[in-house]
Design an enzyme around this catalytic site. Structure first.
Site, mmCIF file in Angstrom:
data_model
loop_
_atom_site.group_PDB
_atom_site.id
_atom_site.type_symbol
_atom_site.label_atom_id
_atom_site.label_comp_id
_atom_site.label_asym_id
_atom_site.label_seq_id
_atom_site.Cartn_x
_atom_site.Cartn_y
_atom_site.Cartn_z
ATOM 1 N N CYS A 83 -2.418 9.969 -6.400
ATOM 2 C CA CYS A 83 -3.649 9.765 -5.543
ATOM 3 C C CYS A 83 -4.371 10.870 -5.664
ATOM 4 C CB CYS A 83 -2.982 9.562 -3.871
ATOM 5 S SG CYS A 83 -4.490 9.197 -3.121
ATOM 6 N N SER B 188 -12.599 6.653 -2.377
ATOM 7 C CA SER B 188 -11.717 7.710 -1.648
ATOM 8 C C SER B 188 -11.092 7.334 -0.217
ATOM 9 C CB SER B 188 -12.641 9.081 -1.521
ATOM 10 O OG SER B 188 -11.887 10.153 -0.969
ATOM 11 N N GLY C 220 -8.095 7.750 0.906
ATOM 12 C CA GLY C 220 -7.275 8.622 1.724
ATOM 13 C C GLY C 220 -6.130 8.301 2.159
ATOM 14 N N LYS D 268 3.943 5.961 -10.225
ATOM 15 C CA LYS D 268 2.814 5.639 -10.890
ATOM 16 C C LYS D 268 1.893 6.907 -11.261
ATOM 17 C CE LYS D 268 -1.450 3.181 -9.479
ATOM 18 N NZ LYS D 268 -2.261 2.437 -8.372
ATOM 19 N N GLY E 81 -6.319 -4.409 -9.665
ATOM 20 C CA GLY E 81 -6.839 -3.855 -8.555
ATOM 21 C C GLY E 81 -8.263 -4.024 -8.030
ATOM 22 N N THR E 82 -9.219 -3.672 -8.907
ATOM 23 C CA THR E 82 -10.873 -3.599 -8.390
ATOM 24 C C THR E 82 -11.348 -5.266 -8.361
ATOM 25 O OG1 THR E 82 -11.310 -1.642 -9.230
ATOM 26 C CG2 THR E 82 -13.049 -3.261 -9.195
ATOM 27 N N GLY F 67 -5.501 -1.082 -14.820
ATOM 28 C CA GLY F 67 -6.860 -0.663 -15.099
ATOM 29 C C GLY F 67 -7.861 -1.512 -15.835
ATOM 30 N N GLY F 68 -8.898 -1.966 -15.144
ATOM 31 C CA GLY F 68 -9.793 -2.819 -15.984
ATOM 32 C C GLY F 68 -9.518 -4.094 -16.233
ATOM 33 N N LYS G 3 0.790 -1.091 -0.043
ATOM 34 C CA LYS G 3 0.054 0.068 0.058
ATOM 35 C C LYS G 3 0.751 1.228 -0.039
ATOM 36 C CE LYS G 3 -3.667 2.707 0.712
ATOM 37 N NZ LYS G 3 -4.548 2.705 -0.569
HETATM 38 C C1 SIN Z 1 -6.220 5.972 -1.820
HETATM 39 O O1 SIN Z 1 -5.658 5.357 -0.710
HETATM 40 O O2 SIN Z 1 -6.821 6.953 -1.431
HETATM 41 C C2 SIN Z 1 -5.852 5.360 -3.081
HETATM 42 C C3 SIN Z 1 -4.602 5.444 -3.433
HETATM 43 C C4 SIN Z 1 -4.329 5.883 -4.623
HETATM 44 O O3 SIN Z 1 -5.148 6.088 -5.467
HETATM 45 O O4 SIN Z 1 -3.235 6.600 -5.041
#
Ligand code: SIN
Length: 314
Positions: free
Chosen positions: A132, A73, A75, A166, A273-274, A251-252, A48
Protein backbone atom coordinates in the site's frame (compact mmCIF):
# COMPACT_ATOMS: atom_id res chain seq x y z
CA UNK A 1 -17.41 -22.25 -33.67
CA UNK A 2 -15.71 -24.53 -31.07
CA UNK A 3 -17.58 -25.19 -27.78
CA UNK A 4 -17.73 -22.43 -25.12
CA UNK A 5 -14.43 -21.79 -23.34
CA UNK A 6 -14.09 -22.38 -19.61
CA UNK A 7 -12.84 -19.53 -17.42
CA UNK A 8 -12.36 -21.83 -14.43
CA UNK A 9 -9.15 -21.76 -12.43
CA UNK A 10 -7.74 -22.87 -9.09
CA UNK A 11 -6.08 -20.48 -6.62
CA UNK A 12 -4.53 -21.66 -3.35
CA UNK A 13 -6.32 -25.00 -3.71
CA UNK A 14 -9.74 -23.37 -4.14
CA UNK A 15 -11.65 -23.83 -7.40
CA UNK A 16 -13.01 -20.61 -8.99
CA UNK A 17 -15.71 -20.84 -11.68
CA UNK A 18 -14.24 -17.67 -13.23
CA UNK A 19 -10.65 -16.47 -13.19
CA UNK A 20 -11.90 -12.86 -12.85
CA UNK A 21 -12.48 -11.27 -9.45
CA UNK A 22 -12.05 -7.99 -7.64
CA UNK A 23 -8.83 -6.27 -6.61
CA UNK A 24 -8.71 -5.46 -2.93
CA UNK A 25 -9.57 -1.76 -2.89
CA UNK A 26 -12.73 -0.62 -4.63
CA UNK A 27 -16.17 -1.62 -3.35
CA UNK A 28 -15.13 -4.46 -1.04
CA UNK A 29 -15.22 -2.70 2.35
CA UNK A 30 -18.75 -3.29 3.64
CA UNK A 31 -20.87 -6.42 3.92
CA UNK A 32 -23.25 -5.00 1.27
CA UNK A 33 -20.37 -4.42 -1.16
CA UNK A 34 -18.97 -7.90 -0.49
CA UNK A 35 -22.46 -9.38 -0.99
CA UNK A 36 -22.67 -7.62 -4.37
CA UNK A 37 -19.38 -9.28 -5.37
CA UNK A 38 -20.75 -12.58 -4.11
CA UNK A 39 -23.88 -12.21 -6.25
CA UNK A 40 -21.91 -11.21 -9.35
CA UNK A 41 -19.96 -13.29 -11.89
CA UNK A 42 -16.71 -12.69 -9.96
CA UNK A 43 -14.97 -16.01 -9.32
CA UNK A 44 -14.09 -15.09 -5.73
CA UNK A 45 -14.74 -12.42 -3.13
CA UNK A 46 -11.68 -10.50 -1.89
CA UNK A 47 -12.03 -8.17 1.10
CA UNK A 48 -10.65 -4.68 1.50
CA UNK A 49 -7.21 -4.76 3.15
CA UNK A 50 -7.84 -5.10 6.86
CA UNK A 51 -5.87 -3.45 9.62
CA UNK A 52 -5.95 -4.37 13.30
CA UNK A 53 -8.44 -1.62 14.11
CA UNK A 54 -11.07 0.17 12.03
CA UNK A 55 -9.63 3.13 10.06
CA UNK A 56 -11.29 6.16 8.50
CA UNK A 57 -8.43 6.48 6.01
CA UNK A 58 -7.08 9.68 4.46
CA UNK A 59 -9.02 12.93 3.98
CA UNK A 60 -11.17 13.36 0.86
CA UNK A 61 -10.99 13.85 -2.06
CA UNK A 62 -8.82 10.73 -2.16
CA UNK A 63 -9.89 8.96 -5.38
CA UNK A 64 -10.12 10.64 -8.79
CA UNK A 65 -10.64 9.08 -12.23
CA UNK A 66 -8.80 10.38 -15.25
CA UNK A 67 -9.15 9.61 -18.95
CA UNK A 68 -6.40 6.97 -18.60
CA UNK A 69 -7.19 5.51 -15.17
CA UNK A 70 -7.20 6.70 -11.59
CA UNK A 71 -5.20 8.15 -8.74
CA UNK A 72 -5.99 7.22 -5.16
CA UNK A 73 -4.68 7.81 -1.71
CA UNK A 74 -7.36 6.04 0.30
CA UNK A 75 -5.10 5.27 3.27
CA UNK A 76 -6.62 1.87 4.04
CA UNK A 77 -10.10 2.90 5.20
CA UNK A 78 -11.60 -0.34 6.51
CA UNK A 79 -13.74 -1.80 9.25
CA UNK A 80 -10.92 -3.61 11.05
CA UNK A 81 -10.02 -7.28 10.63
CA UNK A 82 -12.71 -8.63 12.98
CA UNK A 83 -15.40 -7.37 10.59
CA UNK A 84 -13.90 -9.23 7.61
CA UNK A 85 -13.32 -12.29 9.74
CA UNK A 86 -17.01 -12.25 10.78
CA UNK A 87 -18.04 -11.76 7.14
CA UNK A 88 -16.34 -15.05 6.18
CA UNK A 89 -19.33 -17.10 7.38
CA UNK A 90 -21.78 -14.92 5.42
CA UNK A 91 -19.62 -15.26 2.29
CA UNK A 92 -20.21 -19.02 2.28
CA UNK A 93 -23.77 -18.45 0.98
CA UNK A 94 -22.30 -17.50 -2.40
CA UNK A 95 -20.53 -20.81 -2.98
CA UNK A 96 -17.25 -19.20 -4.07
CA UNK A 97 -13.93 -18.68 -2.28
CA UNK A 98 -13.62 -15.80 0.19
CA UNK A 99 -10.11 -14.34 0.29
CA UNK A 100 -9.18 -11.90 3.02
CA UNK A 101 -6.66 -9.11 2.40
CA UNK A 102 -4.51 -8.21 5.41
CA UNK A 103 -2.46 -5.03 5.67
CA UNK A 104 -1.31 -4.52 9.25
CA UNK A 105 0.40 -1.21 9.94
CA UNK A 106 3.35 -3.03 11.55
CA UNK A 107 4.82 -6.53 11.54
CA UNK A 108 3.28 -7.12 14.98
CA UNK A 109 -0.16 -6.05 13.72
CA UNK A 110 0.14 -8.46 10.81
CA UNK A 111 1.08 -11.31 13.13
CA UNK A 112 -1.79 -10.54 15.51
CA UNK A 113 -4.29 -10.53 12.64
CA UNK A 114 -2.91 -13.72 11.07
CA UNK A 115 -3.09 -15.50 14.43
CA UNK A 116 -6.69 -14.36 14.95
CA UNK A 117 -7.72 -15.71 11.53
CA UNK A 118 -6.33 -19.19 12.23
CA UNK A 119 -8.84 -22.05 12.12
CA UNK A 120 -11.47 -19.98 10.26
CA UNK A 121 -12.19 -22.42 7.46
CA UNK A 122 -14.49 -19.98 5.66
CA UNK A 123 -11.41 -17.93 4.74
CA UNK A 124 -10.06 -19.75 1.69
CA UNK A 125 -6.79 -17.81 1.58
CA UNK A 126 -5.11 -14.65 2.83
CA UNK A 127 -3.65 -11.99 0.54
CA UNK A 128 -0.97 -10.20 2.56
CA UNK A 129 -0.66 -6.67 1.24
CA UNK A 130 3.02 -5.69 1.07
CA UNK A 131 2.41 -2.72 -1.15
CA UNK A 132 0.00 0.00 0.00
CA UNK A 133 1.60 3.31 -1.06
CA UNK A 134 -0.87 5.51 0.79
CA UNK A 135 -0.27 5.42 4.53
CA UNK A 136 1.83 8.45 5.49
CA UNK A 137 5.00 7.37 7.30
CA UNK A 138 4.63 3.69 6.33
CA UNK A 139 6.94 2.60 3.50
CA UNK A 140 5.85 -0.17 1.15
CA UNK A 141 7.30 -3.36 2.65
CA UNK A 142 7.59 -4.95 -0.78
CA UNK A 143 10.31 -2.46 -1.72
CA UNK A 144 12.44 -3.58 1.25
CA UNK A 145 13.61 -7.12 0.46
CA UNK A 146 15.16 -7.74 3.90
CA UNK A 147 12.04 -6.57 5.73
CA UNK A 148 9.87 -8.67 3.43
CA UNK A 149 11.89 -11.75 4.38
CA UNK A 150 11.76 -10.92 8.11
CA UNK A 151 7.98 -10.45 7.95
CA UNK A 152 7.39 -13.64 5.95
CA UNK A 153 9.54 -15.66 8.38
CA UNK A 154 7.27 -14.52 11.21
CA UNK A 155 4.05 -14.90 9.22
CA UNK A 156 4.78 -18.50 8.25
CA UNK A 157 5.31 -19.43 11.89
CA UNK A 158 1.63 -18.66 12.52
CA UNK A 159 -0.45 -18.72 9.36
CA UNK A 160 -3.09 -21.42 9.04
CA UNK A 161 -4.73 -20.73 5.66
CA UNK A 162 -2.89 -20.63 2.31
CA UNK A 163 -1.21 -17.25 1.97
CA UNK A 164 -0.26 -15.08 -0.99
CA UNK A 165 1.28 -11.62 -1.19
CA UNK A 166 0.25 -8.51 -3.07
CA UNK A 167 3.34 -6.87 -4.51
CA UNK A 168 4.13 -3.36 -5.62
CA UNK A 169 5.23 -2.95 -9.23
CA UNK A 170 8.98 -3.41 -9.80
CA UNK A 171 10.78 -1.65 -12.61
CA UNK A 172 14.44 -2.66 -12.43
CA UNK A 173 15.29 -6.21 -13.50
CA UNK A 174 17.59 -6.97 -10.50
CA UNK A 175 14.70 -6.09 -8.17
CA UNK A 176 12.57 -8.87 -9.70
CA UNK A 177 15.39 -11.34 -9.00
CA UNK A 178 15.79 -10.09 -5.43
CA UNK A 179 12.09 -10.35 -4.58
CA UNK A 180 11.74 -13.72 -6.30
CA UNK A 181 14.67 -15.05 -4.24
CA UNK A 182 12.81 -14.05 -1.07
CA UNK A 183 9.43 -15.45 -2.15
CA UNK A 184 10.83 -18.75 -3.40
CA UNK A 185 12.06 -19.49 0.14
CA UNK A 186 8.51 -19.58 1.56
CA UNK A 187 5.46 -21.80 1.00
CA UNK A 188 3.61 -18.94 -0.69
CA UNK A 189 0.47 -19.95 -2.61
CA UNK A 190 0.22 -16.97 -4.96
CA UNK A 191 1.52 -13.50 -5.72
CA UNK A 192 -0.67 -10.68 -6.94
CA UNK A 193 1.07 -8.37 -9.42
CA UNK A 194 0.57 -5.40 -9.07
CA UNK A 195 -0.70 -2.82 -6.63
CA UNK A 196 -1.05 0.73 -7.94
CA UNK A 197 2.10 2.50 -9.11
CA UNK A 198 2.94 4.43 -5.99
CA UNK A 199 3.19 8.13 -5.65
CA UNK A 200 2.21 9.54 -8.98
CA UNK A 201 0.93 13.09 -9.23
CA UNK A 202 -2.06 14.26 -11.29
CA UNK A 203 -2.30 17.98 -12.04
CA UNK A 204 -5.42 19.92 -13.02
CA UNK A 205 -4.21 22.64 -15.38
CA UNK A 206 -7.41 24.72 -15.02
CA UNK A 207 -7.11 25.04 -11.26
CA UNK A 208 -3.31 24.66 -11.30
CA UNK A 209 -3.75 22.22 -8.44
CA UNK A 210 -3.32 18.64 -7.44
CA UNK A 211 -6.55 16.58 -7.59
CA UNK A 212 -6.47 14.60 -4.32
CA UNK A 213 -5.99 15.97 -0.82
CA UNK A 214 -3.72 13.47 1.01
CA UNK A 215 0.06 13.64 0.79
CA UNK A 216 0.01 16.93 -1.18
CA UNK A 217 -1.64 15.14 -4.11
CA UNK A 218 0.66 12.09 -4.36
CA UNK A 219 -1.12 8.76 -4.76
CA UNK A 220 -1.26 5.32 -6.37
CA UNK A 221 -1.87 5.24 -10.12
CA UNK A 222 -4.24 2.60 -11.52
CA UNK A 223 -6.12 1.86 -14.73
CA UNK A 224 -5.16 1.68 -18.42
CA UNK A 225 -1.87 3.44 -17.93
CA UNK A 226 -0.41 0.70 -15.71
CA UNK A 227 -1.19 -2.33 -17.90
CA UNK A 228 2.29 -2.61 -19.47
CA UNK A 229 3.90 -2.43 -16.01
CA UNK A 230 1.45 -5.00 -14.65
CA UNK A 231 2.07 -7.36 -17.58
CA UNK A 232 5.84 -7.04 -17.13
CA UNK A 233 5.52 -7.95 -13.44
CA UNK A 234 3.22 -10.90 -14.15
CA UNK A 235 5.61 -12.17 -16.81
CA UNK A 236 8.77 -11.74 -14.78
CA UNK A 237 7.42 -13.42 -11.66
CA UNK A 238 5.88 -16.20 -13.76
CA UNK A 239 9.35 -17.01 -15.08
CA UNK A 240 11.20 -16.53 -11.76
CA UNK A 241 8.94 -18.12 -9.13
CA UNK A 242 8.45 -21.79 -8.30
CA UNK A 243 5.85 -23.46 -10.51
CA UNK A 244 3.49 -24.04 -7.57
CA UNK A 245 3.19 -20.29 -6.90
CA UNK A 246 0.24 -18.95 -8.91
CA UNK A 247 0.44 -15.45 -10.35
CA UNK A 248 -2.62 -13.22 -10.12
CA UNK A 249 -2.58 -10.36 -12.59
CA UNK A 250 -3.91 -6.94 -11.62
CA UNK A 251 -3.60 -3.69 -13.51
CA UNK A 252 -5.29 -2.07 -16.48
CA UNK A 253 -7.96 -4.72 -17.10
CA UNK A 254 -10.98 -3.17 -18.85
CA UNK A 255 -11.75 -5.81 -21.48
CA UNK A 256 -11.55 -9.52 -22.17
CA UNK A 257 -8.49 -8.81 -24.32
CA UNK A 258 -6.71 -7.22 -21.34
CA UNK A 259 -7.48 -10.28 -19.20
CA UNK A 260 -6.28 -12.56 -22.04
CA UNK A 261 -2.95 -10.68 -22.12
CA UNK A 262 -2.46 -11.13 -18.36
CA UNK A 263 -3.10 -14.88 -18.67
CA UNK A 264 -0.83 -15.16 -21.71
CA UNK A 265 1.93 -13.58 -19.59
CA UNK A 266 1.35 -16.21 -16.87
CA UNK A 267 -1.58 -15.16 -14.69
CA UNK A 268 -3.81 -17.91 -13.28
CA UNK A 269 -6.44 -15.34 -12.30
CA UNK A 270 -7.04 -11.66 -13.00
CA UNK A 271 -8.23 -8.97 -10.59
CA UNK A 272 -10.15 -5.87 -11.62
CA UNK A 273 -9.87 -2.56 -9.74
CA UNK A 274 -10.35 0.77 -11.52
CA UNK A 275 -12.84 -0.69 -14.03
CA UNK A 276 -14.86 -2.23 -11.18
CA UNK A 277 -15.04 1.21 -9.60
CA UNK A 278 -16.25 2.69 -12.93
CA UNK A 279 -18.64 0.02 -14.10
CA UNK A 280 -19.74 -1.80 -10.97
CA UNK A 281 -19.93 -5.57 -10.47
CA UNK A 282 -21.45 -6.08 -13.95
CA UNK A 283 -17.88 -5.79 -15.27
CA UNK A 284 -17.19 -9.43 -14.31
CA UNK A 285 -19.95 -10.81 -16.58
CA UNK A 286 -19.04 -8.50 -19.49
CA UNK A 287 -15.28 -9.06 -19.33
CA UNK A 288 -15.90 -12.77 -18.79
CA UNK A 289 -18.04 -12.92 -21.96
CA UNK A 290 -15.40 -11.02 -23.94
CA UNK A 291 -12.60 -13.28 -22.69
CA UNK A 292 -14.60 -16.41 -23.38
CA UNK A 293 -15.43 -15.26 -26.93
CA UNK A 294 -11.78 -14.42 -27.65
CA UNK A 295 -10.68 -17.84 -26.34
CA UNK A 296 -13.32 -19.55 -28.47
CA UNK A 297 -12.18 -17.65 -31.58
CA UNK A 298 -8.60 -18.69 -30.88
CA UNK A 299 -9.58 -22.29 -30.16
CA UNK A 300 -8.55 -22.29 -26.49
CA UNK A 301 -10.95 -24.43 -24.40
CA UNK A 302 -9.57 -23.27 -21.02
CA UNK A 303 -7.06 -20.87 -19.56
CA UNK A 304 -4.38 -23.54 -19.08
CA UNK A 305 -4.19 -23.97 -22.85
CA UNK A 306 -2.59 -20.52 -23.28
CA UNK A 307 -1.44 -19.48 -19.78
CA UNK A 308 2.16 -18.29 -19.82
CA UNK A 309 2.60 -19.11 -23.51
CA UNK A 310 3.67 -15.61 -24.52
CA UNK A 311 5.97 -15.81 -27.55
CA UNK A 312 9.17 -13.84 -27.87
CA UNK A 313 10.63 -12.61 -31.17
CA UNK A 314 13.98 -14.38 -30.91
C1 SIN B 1 -5.55 2.23 0.07
O1 SIN B 1 -6.45 1.94 0.87
O2 SIN B 1 -4.82 3.23 0.23
C2 SIN B 1 -5.34 1.40 -1.15
C3 SIN B 1 -4.88 0.04 -0.78
C4 SIN B 1 -3.60 -0.34 -1.40
O3 SIN B 1 -3.12 0.34 -2.32
O4 SIN B 1 -3.01 -1.32 -0.99
Amino acid sequence: MPPAASLATTIAGSPLASCLYNASGPVCSTADELDALGGSDAGAILSKSATLEKRAGNPEPRYVETSWGSINSMGLPNEGYRYYLDYARRAQAFGKPYFMSVSGLSHDDNIDIIKALAREEAISAIELNLSCPNVPGKPQTGYDFDQSRVLLERIFEHVDQPLGVKLPPYFDLPHFDMMAAVLNDFPIAFVTCVNSIGNGLVVDTDTESVVIKPKSGFGGIGGDFIKPTALANVRKFYTLLREDIAIIGCGGVKTGTDAFEHILCGASAVQIGTQLMREGVGCFARIGRELSTLMQEKGYPDIDSFKGKLKSLD
